[in-house]
Motif scaffolding. Structure first.
Motif, short mmCIF file in Angstrom:
data_model
loop_
_atom_site.label_atom_id
_atom_site.label_comp_id
_atom_site.label_asym_id
_atom_site.label_seq_id
_atom_site.Cartn_x
_atom_site.Cartn_y
_atom_site.Cartn_z
N ASP A 1 7.59 -21.42 -29.33
CA ASP A 1 8.82 -21.35 -29.78
C ASP A 1 9.76 -20.27 -29.19
N ALA A 2 9.17 -19.22 -28.99
CA ALA A 2 10.09 -17.83 -28.47
C ALA A 2 10.36 -18.27 -27.14
N ALA A 3 9.36 -18.58 -26.36
CA ALA A 3 9.45 -18.84 -24.79
C ALA A 3 10.60 -19.90 -24.69
N THR A 4 10.43 -20.83 -25.36
CA THR A 4 11.51 -22.05 -25.32
C THR A 4 12.64 -21.55 -25.67
N ARG A 5 12.85 -20.95 -26.74
CA ARG A 5 14.33 -20.52 -27.31
C ARG A 5 15.00 -19.52 -26.36
N HIS A 6 14.14 -18.53 -25.83
CA HIS A 6 14.69 -17.32 -25.02
C HIS A 6 15.01 -17.93 -23.48
N ALA A 7 14.09 -19.08 -23.19
CA ALA A 7 14.52 -19.55 -21.71
C ALA A 7 15.83 -20.03 -21.91
N GLN A 8 16.15 -21.05 -22.92
CA GLN A 8 17.46 -21.76 -23.30
C GLN A 8 18.37 -20.50 -23.37
N GLY A 9 18.08 -19.50 -24.30
CA GLY A 9 19.01 -18.12 -24.47
C GLY A 9 19.49 -17.59 -23.22
N SER A 10 18.70 -17.52 -22.09
CA SER A 10 19.07 -17.10 -21.01
C SER A 10 20.10 -17.79 -20.23
N TYR A 11 19.81 -19.15 -20.27
CA TYR A 11 20.82 -20.16 -19.83
C TYR A 11 21.91 -19.99 -20.41
N GLU A 12 22.03 -19.76 -21.66
CA GLU A 12 23.38 -20.02 -22.27
C GLU A 12 24.03 -18.69 -22.07
N VAL A 13 23.36 -17.38 -21.93
CA VAL A 13 24.17 -16.18 -21.54
C VAL A 13 24.62 -16.14 -20.20
N LEU A 14 23.78 -16.74 -19.22
CA LEU A 14 24.61 -16.73 -17.80
C LEU A 14 25.49 -17.76 -17.61
N PHE A 15 25.59 -18.67 -18.38
CA PHE A 15 26.74 -19.62 -18.08
C PHE A 15 27.76 -19.67 -19.35
N SER A 16 27.65 -18.45 -20.05
CA SER A 16 28.76 -18.45 -21.04
C SER A 16 29.62 -17.07 -20.88
N GLN A 17 28.97 -16.15 -20.10
CA GLN A 17 29.82 -14.94 -19.94
C GLN A 17 31.01 -15.25 -19.25
N GLN A 18 32.18 -14.20 -19.71
CA GLN A 18 33.58 -13.97 -19.09
C GLN A 18 33.73 -13.13 -18.42
N HIS A 19 32.95 -13.09 -17.01
CA HIS A 19 33.19 -11.63 -16.46
C HIS A 19 33.92 -12.03 -15.19
N ASP A 20 35.21 -11.17 -15.01
CA ASP A 20 36.06 -11.08 -13.94
C ASP A 20 35.31 -11.03 -12.65
N ASP A 21 34.17 -10.13 -12.80
CA ASP A 21 33.53 -9.79 -11.35
C ASP A 21 32.81 -10.76 -10.91
N PHE A 22 32.40 -11.77 -11.81
CA PHE A 22 31.46 -13.04 -11.40
C PHE A 22 31.77 -14.12 -12.20
N PRO A 23 32.95 -15.04 -11.89
CA PRO A 23 33.38 -16.00 -12.76
C PRO A 23 32.53 -17.22 -12.75
N LEU A 24 32.59 -18.09 -13.96
CA LEU A 24 31.86 -18.97 -14.13
C LEU A 24 31.78 -19.88 -13.04
N ALA A 25 32.94 -20.37 -12.36
CA ALA A 25 32.91 -21.10 -11.30
C ALA A 25 32.07 -20.88 -10.22
N GLU A 26 32.04 -19.72 -9.92
CA GLU A 26 30.99 -19.14 -8.78
C GLU A 26 29.59 -19.29 -9.32
N ARG A 27 29.40 -18.99 -10.75
CA ARG A 27 27.97 -19.01 -11.07
C ARG A 27 27.38 -20.52 -11.17
N VAL A 28 28.16 -21.60 -11.45
CA VAL A 28 27.87 -22.64 -11.50
C VAL A 28 27.61 -23.58 -9.95
#
Length: 370
Positions: A28-55
């Protein structure tokens, strides 16, 4: 975690009642935090690396790794926009391609080129994390598909030991490593680690909880601390859990991935652990001694050879692990949970190696030099 919150379960079309779903629930921990890593990467609102560039970069990295379902997922993201010819985008693409295809080719000047193109220190770290994460995610997805009986249509690749650094000195002039070893090594970053005093009390507490307050590597990755936290918890969920594949064989998989990618530092840490846990220094050293271009499993016991072959094939780009290799694991007594452990341990080091190889380099500490 619901199916809608588990991207890999959705993309691999895992039956919630299946043995594989049960194995992932056990981890469960591996499954949840792999998903959690995805969610952090593609939800952060950072002007120095915008979401459009990330995806956009995520879709391209997934394509390089032969992960069509993953590429389509990122390309369909509402924020997706193709990258243009701006120097920032072109340097980001060049860096991402190098990390994806040949991370051992990375050098300090590639980080300098990113900085000159306008990437912030946090942006560089997050870019490296993104490429490493998609490298992990694509291999985990490939492994889940194999466990469902579905073979990828990637071109065949020779799963042999990769090349590694051969310079005798690091960028700062310390003694470098030119061969794989079980010795304890140092690691120096090419981008300054964030000073501990610049973290607030909660951030310092998190670093202390993981035991990494004094680590340049972790204080560098902590330039994006929410992502570092999820990544570290993913690591612990994969490697430090009971049952399934013996811990020594999870460490073996990490060592194999590091041999494919040419990561001497990661290999030194995990070969040493495999050697200690398996109480078989000779077998581990034999793996470390394999020359570039040679097959990694040669001369190993049948079970380890089967594990090494799958881990090596999963580690090349694009991954080339096969149902035949999975069947060999079953014949050596690995059930679904143990197979999942081997796949996750291997896939995670597609991420770890790419960070260690592209943000800095190992050195031989002065007290270890003879």
């Amino acid at each position: 975690m619901t199916a809608s919150q588990d991207l890999l379960a959705t993309l691999a079309d895992i039956d919630p009642a299946s043995e594989l779903a049960q194995a992932r629930a056990t981890r469960d921990a591996a499954t949840r935090h792999a998903q959690g890593s995805y969610e952090v990467l593609f939800s952060q609102q950072h002007d120095d690396f915008p979401l459009a560039e990330r995806v956009a970069l995520a879709a391209q990295v997934a394509e390089w790794h032969g992960a069509e379902r993953l590429r389509a997922h990122y390309a369909a993201h509402p924020a997706f926009q193709p990258l243009d010819d701006a120097p920032r985008h072109q340097q980001g693409l060049a860096f991402a391609r190098r990390l994806s295809v040949e991370p051992v080719a990375a050098a300090p000047q590639h980080i300098e080129a990113l900085r000159e193109a306008g990437w912030s220190a946090r942006g560089v770290v997050t870019l490296a994390q993104l490429v490493g994460f998609i490298s992990f995610q694509s291999r985990l997805l490939a492994g889940l598909q194999l466990l469902q009986g579905e073979e990828a249509n990637c071109p065949a690749q020779a799963a042999v030991a990769g090349r590694w650094h051969t310079a005798e000195r690091t960028a700062s002039g310390q003694r470098a490593l030119t061969a794989f070893t079980q010795a304890e090594l140092g690691w120096e970053p090419w981008l300054p680690a964030k000073p501990l005093a610049e973290f607030d009390a909660d951030e310092q507490a998190l670093l202390a909880r993981f035991g990494h307050s004094d680590s340049d590597y972790f204080r560098l990755l902590a330039r994006n601390q929410p992502l570092l936290e999820q990544r570290t918890l993913t690591d612990k969920g994969i490697f430090y859990t009971a049952g399934g594949l013996p811990r020594a064989e999870r460490e073996l998989a990490a060592t194999v991935a590091s041999k494919i990618n040419g990561c001497i530092y990661c290999a030194s840490v995990h070969a040493r652990k495999a050697s200690q846990l398996a109480k078989d220094n000779d077998a581990v050293q034999k793996l470390l001694n394999v020359a570039p271009g040679a097959v990694l499993s040669h001369g190993q016991s049948p079970r380890w050879a089967a594990e090494i072959d799958l881990a090596a094939s999963l580690s090349v780009t694009p991954p080339a692990a096969s149902l035949t290799q999975l069947q060999a694991l079953r014949e050596h007594g690995l059930d679904t949970l143990a197979q999942l452990d081997l796949i996750q341990s291997t896939a995670f080091f597609a991420w770890a190696n790419r960070l260690m190889l592209t943000l800095g380099e190992p050195f031989l500490p002065s007290d270890a030099q003879g």
